[in-house]
Design an enzyme around this catalytic site. Structure first.
Site, PDB file in Angstrom:
ATOM      1  N   ASP A   1      -6.115  -5.673   9.574  1.00 49.57           N
ATOM      2  CA  ASP A   1      -5.949  -5.062   8.251  1.00 49.57           C
ATOM      3  C   ASP A   1      -6.434  -6.027   7.170  1.00 49.57           C
ATOM      4  OD1 ASP A   1      -3.922  -6.918   7.959  1.00 49.57           O
ATOM      5  OD2 ASP A   1      -2.313  -5.456   7.681  1.00 49.57           O
TER       6      ASP A   1
ATOM      7  N   ARG B   1     -20.471  12.760   1.653  1.00 53.79           N
ATOM      8  CA  ARG B   1     -19.359  12.595   2.594  1.00 53.79           C
ATOM      9  C   ARG B   1     -19.281  13.738   3.597  1.00 53.79           C
ATOM     10  NH1 ARG B   1     -14.150  10.902  -0.432  1.00 53.79           N
ATOM     11  NH2 ARG B   1     -13.475  10.563   1.695  1.00 53.79           N
TER      12      ARG B   1
ATOM     13  N   ARG C   1     -16.480  13.690  13.850  1.00 59.50           N
ATOM     14  CA  ARG C   1     -15.153  13.069  14.044  1.00 59.50           C
ATOM     15  C   ARG C   1     -14.182  14.189  14.408  1.00 59.50           C
ATOM     16  NH1 ARG C   1     -11.610  12.311   9.764  1.00 59.50           N
ATOM     17  NH2 ARG C   1     -13.304  12.664   8.306  1.00 59.50           N
TER      18      ARG C   1
ATOM     19  N   GLY D   1      -5.014  -1.147   8.910  1.00 59.47           N
ATOM     20  CA  GLY D   1      -5.896  -0.282   8.131  1.00 59.47           C
ATOM     21  C   GLY D   1      -7.313  -0.185   8.682  1.00 59.47           C
TER      22      GLY D   1
ATOM     23  N   ASN E   1     -12.385  21.172   9.101  1.00 54.54           N
ATOM     24  CA  ASN E   1     -11.002  20.875   8.711  1.00 54.54           C
ATOM     25  C   ASN E   1     -11.000  19.644   7.810  1.00 54.54           C
ATOM     26  OD1 ASN E   1      -8.354  20.157   8.431  1.00 54.54           O
ATOM     27  ND2 ASN E   1      -8.030  19.637  10.578  1.00 54.54           N
ATOM     28  N   THR E   2     -10.723  19.862   6.548  1.00 54.18           N
ATOM     29  CA  THR E   2     -10.608  18.715   5.640  1.00 54.18           C
ATOM     30  C   THR E   2      -9.238  18.779   4.974  1.00 54.18           C
ATOM     31  OG1 THR E   2     -11.681  17.524   3.815  1.00 54.18           O
ATOM     32  CG2 THR E   2     -11.726  19.919   3.715  1.00 54.18           C
ATOM     33  N   SER E   3      -8.801  17.647   4.472  1.00 53.06           N
ATOM     34  CA  SER E   3      -7.432  17.591   3.964  1.00 53.06           C
ATOM     35  C   SER E   3      -7.281  18.466   2.714  1.00 53.06           C
ATOM     36  CB  SER E   3      -7.038  16.156   3.658  1.00 53.06           C
ATOM     37  OG  SER E   3      -7.950  15.567   2.776  1.00 53.06           O
TER      38      SER E   3
ATOM     39  N   HIS F   1       0.858  -1.171   0.000  1.00 55.20           N
ATOM     40  CA  HIS F   1       0.000   0.000   0.000  1.00 55.20           C
ATOM     41  C   HIS F   1       0.899   1.227   0.000  1.00 55.20           C
ATOM     42  CE1 HIS F   1      -3.293  -2.613   2.018  1.00 55.20           C
ATOM     43  NE2 HIS F   1      -3.278  -2.762   0.721  1.00 55.20           N
TER      44      HIS F   1
ATOM     45  N   LYS G   1      -1.147   9.071  -5.562  1.00 55.55           N
ATOM     46  CA  LYS G   1      -1.850   8.670  -4.345  1.00 55.55           C
ATOM     47  C   LYS G   1      -1.592   7.202  -4.010  1.00 55.55           C
ATOM     48  CE  LYS G   1      -6.128   9.611  -1.999  1.00 55.55           C
ATOM     49  NZ  LYS G   1      -7.552   9.899  -2.069  1.00 55.55           N
TER      50      LYS G   1
HETATM   51 FE   FE2 Z   1      -1.138  -3.756   7.043  1.00 57.39          FE
END
Ligand code: FE2
Length: 587
Positions: free
Chosen positions: A139, A438, A485, A293, A515-517, A11, A36
């Site tokens: 994960d 979202r 959150r 994850g 606050n968002t990325s 990943h 990404k």
């Molecule tokens: Fe992992």
């Protein structure tokens, strides 16, 4: 003692550096390559970590790698080649991690490898600040393990039980993510965000897919999954079980899709709660550490803490595979020094690149970007930003070191007024360019958090949800089920960000911000000032704050915005993002 930790080839790749056990630098490779979830050897992140620590490669005592390639090879051989690999084509290369670390990074010193789930467990326990704790990692898959149960005591960390591939809560969640038309290993957040809109009408079907077993064990019914041999994760039988075909990406999301998401989330939460109770029996403690994850599922985390047997929870902020680099480095330090790397809790993740105002001034001048210089007064800068927030503007906020992990926490964030009823729709459609359902998360001053949320402890990393209990109406950050959150902002860890929220509260009475990325859909969070300018051009952000400089979009020449978009378009179609789209794998 200097130890670098690496995760790669699965990943998101990442690198971190420990100096005498102190975590001084960490970053994901994607932030530099702008691809990404870039899984390739983290060459740029490694170089950054050395530079930020002020050491050369030969001053490292060891490099630690976050999984065992040989043990993973056995599982890959058992699974067979992934779909799309032509006969005779090489697809296994257990020597690749060591070969690339030696040949590409130029490292000829000690290379220590640690198992994937032990790295996850260490990434949580050794940075939790707990002297003893139960440790749960969940994960998709590491080598063989998909879930592990362990215990940390002082310097020691042991794992006493594992669930093995192909039985995996992470792969179950990812399979349904793919079935719902979202990208596997990327769209899991979307499924979690969709769930509160649905009803749990498919819980019985989910229980056909997932059977809880004795102790920490559980099993998937493999008749419904195709990830062992197919090019997709679900089998035809799963589509029959859930009463319809796979949702085509970008097509309409129906009530049925929402109900499936909700049912999956319910079964995940119930399974995690049950296994957390089992873990507490085997490793009695008030403290729980979570990583892997699945630990990024903040809704499940909140429920495990509220309803489970533990009193305190530490979730590794980079809970996914990037955080494996931290765990591997911690294990190497513990092995070499005979003691855990740090005893105090990880207070912040501002561990990435930072840029001096002088560098930013040079960039703005070179590009001819009109900007207001507030180097002389932070108070004046904050007032200028509050003016814009209070007027309903959306701010790109770039300050200090970039965050490590998937959450923007006031270093590379997009900020807005949470009281604005139209803000959520505007942010989703024009700024983030993502699905309307979202939700956005709030940052709240730590000392004010209890007045607005059902939260009695710090939550610095946005890794658990809780109920909104605010006297204010906060439509932009309140999810359909009344949850949020929150990030609790502590002035000691993030002084300028806390001062900004305080200034906003002084003006408006609201000690919170959306606050968002700081990124648009499909791109990593911005790292360098130029990335921020490109994102300004690609989105509908009104104003960009680059350290002490304020750039108003309205003042920018259209030709410059067009040039930045053109450059980014080239990167998408002919640059690294296009070239590296084939390196992405899910097993
Ligand atoms: Fe992992």
């Amino acid at each position: 003692m200097n130890v670098a930790g690496l995760s790669a080839f699965y990943h998101e790749a990442a690198c971190c550096l420990l100096r005498d056990g102190r975590l001084v630098a960490a970053a994901e490779e994607e932030r530099f390559t702008r691809v990404k979830h870039d899984p390739r050897l983290p060459v740029h992140a490694f170089r950054f970590c050395l530079e930020a620590s002020g050491i050369g490669i030969h001053e490292l005592d060891a490099i630690a790698y976050y999984e065992s390639p040989v043990k993973k090879l056995a599982r890959q051989l058992w699974t067979g080649p992934p779909a799309g690999v032509a006969p005779g084509m090489p697809w296994l290369d257990a020597l690749r991690p060591e070969r690339e670390i030696r040949e590409v990074l130029g490292w000829d010193g000690p290379l220590l490898t640690f198992e994937h789930h032990l790295s996850h467990a260490a990434s949580a326990f050794y940075y939790s600040g707990f002297d003893e704790a139960a440790v749960l990692t969940v994960d998709g898959v590491g080598e063989w393990a998909t879930t592990s149960y362990g215990r940390g005591q002082g310097d020691r960390l042991t794992i006493f039980e594992e669930v093995e591939f192909p039985h995996s809560l992470g792969l179950l969640y990812s399979t349904i993510t793919g079935y719902l038309g979202f990208r596997v290993n990327d769209g899991e957040y979307k499924v979690m965000g969709l769930a509160p809109y649905g009803r749990p009408t498919y819980v019985d079907q989910m229980r056909v897919l997932l059977h809880s077993g004795p102790g920490g064990q559980y099993r998937l019914d493999l008749a419904y999954f195709d990830f062992l041999r197919g090019s997709r994760m679900h089998s035809e039988r799963l589509a029959e079980l859930l009463g319809g075909p796979v949702r085509a990406g970008e097509s309409e999301i129906t009530q049925r899709h929402q109900d499936i998401a909700r049912s999956l989330q319910v079964v995940l939460e119930e399974t995690l709660l049950e296994k957390a109770r089992y873990l507490h029996q085997r490793a009695p403690s008030s403290n729980l550490c979570l990583a892997g994850g699945v630990a990024l599922n903040c809704v499940a985390n909140g429920r495990v803490l509220r309803e489970g047997p533990f009193e305190r929870l530490f979730v590794q902020p980079a809970a996914g595979d990037a955080g494996g680099a931290l765990g591997a480095a911690a294990l190497a330090h513990a092995q070499l020094a005979g003691a855990r790397p740090q005893r105090e809790r990880l207070r912040h993740v501002y561990l990435g690149p930072r840029y001096e105002p002088g560098e930013i001034a040079l960039l703005l001048e070179a590009l001819g970007v009109p900007a207001t210089d507030y180097q002389a007064s932070e108070a004046a800068l904050l007032e200028a930003v509050v003016d814009r927030l209070a007027a309903g503007q959306v701010i790109g906020w770039f300050h200090g070191a970039m965050e490590f992990g998937p959450r923007a926490l006031g270093g590379r964030s997009i900020l807005a007024d949470p009281r604005d009823p139209g803000m959520r729709e505007r942010l989703n459609r024009l700024v983030k360019k993502r699905e309307a359902f979202r939700p956005f998360a709030p940052s709240v001053l730590a000392e004010q958090a209890a007045a607005h949320f059902d939260l009695d402890h710090a939550s610095e990393f946005m890794l658990e949800t809780c109920a909104v209990r605010s006297p204010l109406d906060l439509p932009a950050i309140t999810h359909v089920d009344g949850s949020a959150r929150p990030q609790t902002v502590d002035a000691a860890a993030a002084p300028r960000y806390a001062a900004l929220i305080r200034a906003f509260a002084a003006r408006t009475g609201c000690p919170l911000l959306v606050n968002t990325s700081f990124n648009v859909r499909g791109e990593p969070i911005v790292c360098a000032p130029l990335d921020a300018l490109v994102t300004l051009a690609e989105s509908d952000i009104d104003c960009l704050v680059l350290e002490d400089f304020v750039v108003d979009r309205a003042a920018l020449p259209e030709a410059l915005l067009g040039l930045l978009r053109y450059w980014n378009g080239l990167y998408n179609t002919r640059g690294e993002r296009a070239i590296s789209s084939t390196v992405y794998t899910f097993l």
